[in-house]
Enzyme design. Sequence first.
Site, PDB file in Angstrom:
ATOM      1  N   SER A 135      24.247  13.965  -4.427  1.00 14.44           N
ATOM      2  CA  SER A 135      24.579  14.034  -2.998  1.00 14.44           C
ATOM      3  C   SER A 135      25.212  12.743  -2.495  1.00 14.44           C
ATOM      4  CB  SER A 135      23.284  14.291  -2.227  1.00 14.44           C
ATOM      5  OG  SER A 135      23.482  14.053  -0.855  1.00 14.44           O
ATOM      6  N   GLU A 137      24.516  11.527   0.157  1.00 10.99           N
ATOM      7  CA  GLU A 137      23.427  10.784   0.804  1.00 10.99           C
ATOM      8  C   GLU A 137      23.028   9.563  -0.026  1.00 10.99           C
ATOM      9  OE1 GLU A 137      21.424  11.167   3.836  1.00 10.99           O
ATOM     10  OE2 GLU A 137      23.348  12.081   4.289  1.00 10.99           O
ATOM     11  N   TYR A 159      14.698  11.593   0.573  1.00 10.90           N
ATOM     12  CA  TYR A 159      15.563  12.559  -0.138  1.00 10.90           C
ATOM     13  C   TYR A 159      16.619  11.811  -0.948  1.00 10.90           C
ATOM     14  CZ  TYR A 159      19.485  15.859  -0.696  1.00 10.90           C
ATOM     15  OH  TYR A 159      20.523  16.610  -1.191  1.00 10.90           O
TER      16      TYR A 159
END
Length: 338
Positions: A135, A137, A159
């Site tokens: 990801s 992120e 996460y």
Amino acid sequence: MGKVALITGITGQDGSYLAELLMSKDYEVHGVVRRSSSFATGRIDHLRRGNESGGRPLELHYGDMGDATGLRGIIEEVRPDEVYNLAAQSHVRISFDQPEYTADVVGLGVLRLLEAIRDHNQRHNRAIRFYQAGSSEMFGKAEEVPQRETTRFHPRSPYACAKAYAHSQTVNYREAYGLFAVNGILFNHESPRRGENFVTRKITRSAGRIKVGLQDKLLLGNLEAKRDWGFAGDYVEAMWLMMQQDESGDYVIATGETHSVREFLEIAFDRLKLDWNKYVAIDPRHLRPAEVDILCGDASKARKLLGWKPRVSFEQLVAMMVDADLELANRELRSLGR
Ligand code: NAP
Ligand code: F7E
């Protein structure tokens, strides 16, 4: 004989698009589903009857990323050629409420799967390929814009930390054991199948319901965050392409455009001729302890080596989601007899 694929997270947004894609390519597709008290297969029910050309229906197996024994059993039974690991507690805000669970499923879950595959390959002299759903992120508080494969990770949530761990383990299994192990570093991708608590779908679902009179308020968090939003259908093609190369590697998948939540909101409400200012309020419960301010990806490696580029533009994506959610709101209205 077509190839055999195993998809974890098959009931999610990406799982459903990837299963459709692989079935259209004559794969025998198996999916891992977790037991729950209500059915979570709404996105894939249409695939359980086979594809339009009469291909083999999707086969589902109960399993959980927290259960190594179960995952091993599924690998042994299915004997896949390709494993796509899409399972995750994928909500960034919720990962702050459930950090340990998120780390277990998103981080250690990958290690469980990698170990099962390594062991299977060794004992049966096979060469299962592995895809890890990485990801953007992981870039978090990024030091450069746009972000590319070489940009340093600076994760900003439980996460993202778990995804960074999973990324490193995937690279480690490639280098240590010669596993064909791919990290797709995917930037945000959306669709009418997006979960309703992610910001894009929350906005389009609410806009549709407001338009038909089923809702009069939309509570949001930070409107200034910027994301590189693409269409999920385009992104699962990139996953497949990464798995067909001669060598495994890591690839950024993105559109190269970034837009704020506010811009998404404006375009979505405009399409329904609504003024978002009349309906939106800021609710601090939707703010995060640490925010990722701006994500924008440089997918030139994927463009060059995979021949991949996004087909759906930002404006087309918003329109697709708004139109689908207006139709859904109208169905909801009819089901209420109004
Ligand atoms: P999603 O819609 O939230 O789907 C997640 C899937 O994981 C669901 O099938 C869910 O099952 C399953 N799952 C959750 N916990 C599990 C567990 N303990 N054991 C087994 N399965 C479990 O996510 P998505 O948007 O399709 O994303 C797919 C993957 O890409 C995820 O790993 C996500 O983190 C990653 N990713 C997504 C994006 C994006 O913008 N969409 C971008 C980068 C990376 P239930 O249906 O039972 O909940
Ligand atoms: O938030 C802001 C929020 O939850 C986007 C996941 O698929 O993509 C996704 O993670 C932005 C953030 O996605 C609300 O603060 C404002 O800045 O839709 P989101 P995300 O956090 O970017 C990445 C690539 C993944 O890997 C993840 O799995 O929107 N925002 N107001 C809000 N966000 C939510 N959810 N709800 C709000 O009310």
